[in-house]
Design an enzyme around this catalytic site. Structure first.
Site, short mmCIF file in Angstrom:
data_model
loop_
_atom_site.label_atom_id
_atom_site.label_comp_id
_atom_site.label_asym_id
_atom_site.label_seq_id
_atom_site.Cartn_x
_atom_site.Cartn_y
_atom_site.Cartn_z
N LYS A 188 0.84 -1.20 0.00
CA LYS A 188 0.00 0.00 0.00
C LYS A 188 0.88 1.26 0.00
O LYS A 188 2.08 1.18 -0.16
CB LYS A 188 -0.99 -0.05 1.17
CG LYS A 188 -1.80 -1.36 1.25
CD LYS A 188 -2.85 -1.51 0.15
CE LYS A 188 -3.42 -2.91 0.01
NZ LYS A 188 -4.36 -3.35 1.03
C1 LIG Z 1 -5.33 -4.50 1.37
C2 LIG Z 1 -6.79 -4.32 1.43
C3 LIG Z 1 -7.57 -4.67 2.54
C4 LIG Z 1 -7.00 -5.41 3.70
O1 LIG Z 1 -5.91 -4.79 4.25
P1 LIG Z 1 -5.04 -5.54 5.38
O2 LIG Z 1 -4.34 -4.41 6.06
O3 LIG Z 1 -4.10 -6.44 4.64
O4 LIG Z 1 -5.96 -6.28 6.26
C5 LIG Z 1 -8.91 -4.37 2.53
N1 LIG Z 1 -9.50 -3.79 1.48
C6 LIG Z 1 -8.79 -3.46 0.38
C7 LIG Z 1 -9.50 -2.79 -0.76
C8 LIG Z 1 -7.43 -3.74 0.31
O5 LIG Z 1 -6.74 -3.45 -0.79
#
Ligand SMILES: *Cc1c(COP(=O)(O)O)cnc(C)c1O
Length: 386
Positions: A188
């Site tokens: 991210k």
């Molecule tokens: C990455 C992601 C999540 C989950 O994130 P985590 O921190 O890995 O639990 C949820 N929704 C979207 C759209 C994502 O890209």
């Protein structure tokens, strides 16, 4: 292999984590509230509750908004499964709204139609979760207006979108929603290794998520039955979880936050260069929504289906063979075996499925060099040749 996404860790990040390792608190110390304040202040929200993942934050956001058995919950099919699973954790029923064919975000006209039908049937959702796909905001003013008209709550899944803006303010200020969720997974925009955060302007929602994050246990006499019995004393007043973020992670996150805006600016520069270099190739490049400044977590192209051109599968395989670590975001959630067992079928959300058949995520991260980008483009050019 050039990956599709990659974290950027500096010496300052390493030093910040080492300082916590050498301090008195590895968890439940001062770094977590400090990180929460930094993120809340940056995006313009009143309250922030850090957690061990965005998945946990989505779960507690649903619980804080009172989602339970018998309630209905809607989101987009083009997202990571966690956006929908959070409702199932609460015993609610999940349904989906098809996507906009231009932005790939949840379609507001489709949402409006579905709400009108649901109202007539007495089956309105309690919560709707728009997902800011690739970092580009959904049309939140329109979704907020529908929320007021039909009386549902809104959780923005902004896992892709920290640093992005909508109508001049940062995503996360909750202008048109009850709660916004960020993810700090390494692919991210900024990372804490694993981690997530819930932002809100409602102090009661923030307090409830903070309570549920740590077993439903309170040390605040005001929240206890009968008051405190001494300094050792705590009470469990709800059934909560251990969804806490550690101080090591929060220190990394706080250090990363100092580079958030430059990261997003760099992602835009890469996106604009991709746009220009891809102009003459038979692919669709990302549309820019009016009023939105994307965080550009992902740069997704669509390989147009035709009888003469190589398929998305072929293009994808050729790129991987050429050392370009492309990916696909996302397999529509309703087509997953687990969701088909709940009653969904292939064919339920045609725009989502058409998008999925053509989508490829190209490498996109702040340290991607122009030379690497040129390698990606040359490989793509070859891969698209019949
Ligand atoms: C990455 C992601 C999540 C989950 O994130 P985590 O921190 O890995 O639990 C949820 N929704 C979207 C759209 C994502 O890209």
């Amino acid at each position: 292999m050039i990956p599709y996404g990659r974290q950027d860790i500096t010496q300052a990040d390493v030093d910040a984590v080492v300082a916590v390792l050498q301090s008195d608190f590895l968890t439940q110390g001062p770094a977590v509230p400090r990180f929460e304040r930094i993120v809340a202040d940056h995006v313009g929200a009143q309250h922030a509750v850090a957690m061990n993942s965005a998945t946990s934050a989505l779960h507690l956001a649903c619980l804080a908004l009172g989602l339970g058995a018998g309630d209905l919950f809607w989101t987009t099919p083009v997202t990571f499964v966690a956006s929908a699973n959070c409702a199932l954790y609460c015993g609610a029923t999940v349904d989906f709204v098809d996507i906009d064919p231009a932005t790939y975000n949840l379609s507001v006209p489709a949402l409006a139609d579905k709400l009108a039908q649901a109202e007539a049937a007495g089956r309105l959702p309690k919560i709707v979760v728009p997902v800011h796909l690739c970092g580009q905001s959904c049309d939140m003013a329109a979704i907020g207006a529908l929320a007021r008209r039909y009386g549902f709550k809104v959780i923005e899944d902004a896992s892709h979108a920290i640093g992005g803006r909508y109508r001049g303010t940062y995503i996360g200020d909750c202008s048109h929603s009850d709660i916004t969720i960020f993810s700090f997974h390494p692919v991210k925009i900024v990372t804490t290794a694993e981690g997530g955060m819930a932002l809100t302007n409602d102090p009661a929602l923030a307090a409830r998520m903070a309570l549920l994050r740590s077993h439903g246990i309170t040390r605040d006499p005001a929240q206890m039955e009968g008051g405190s019995e001494g300094d050792w004393y705590y009470q469990q007043v709800e059934l909560g979880y251990n969804y806490r973020m550690t101080d090591l992670q929060a220190a990394l996150g706080a250090s990363q936050m100092t580079r958030l805006d430059p990261y997003v600016a760099r992602r835009h520069a890469i996106a604009e260069r991709y746009d220009a270099l891809l102009a003459d190739l038979p692919v669709t490049t990302p549309a820019r929504a009016a009023d939105a400044y994307s965080a550009f977590h992902l740069y997704v192209i669509r390989v147009l289906e035709s009888d003469t051109a190589p398929s998305r599968q072929t293009v994808f395989a050729r790129l991987r063979t050429a050392g370009v670590g492309v990916n696909v975001h996302y397999i529509p959630v309703h087509t997953q075996p687990f969701y088909r067992a709940l009653g969904f079928s292939v064919g339920d959300y045609p725009e989502a499925e058409r998008y999925y058949a053509e989508a490829i995520s190209l490498p996109m991260y702040p340290t991607l060099t122009e030379q690497q980008q040129d390698t990606v483009i040359a490989a793509l050019q070859r891969a698209l040749t019949p």
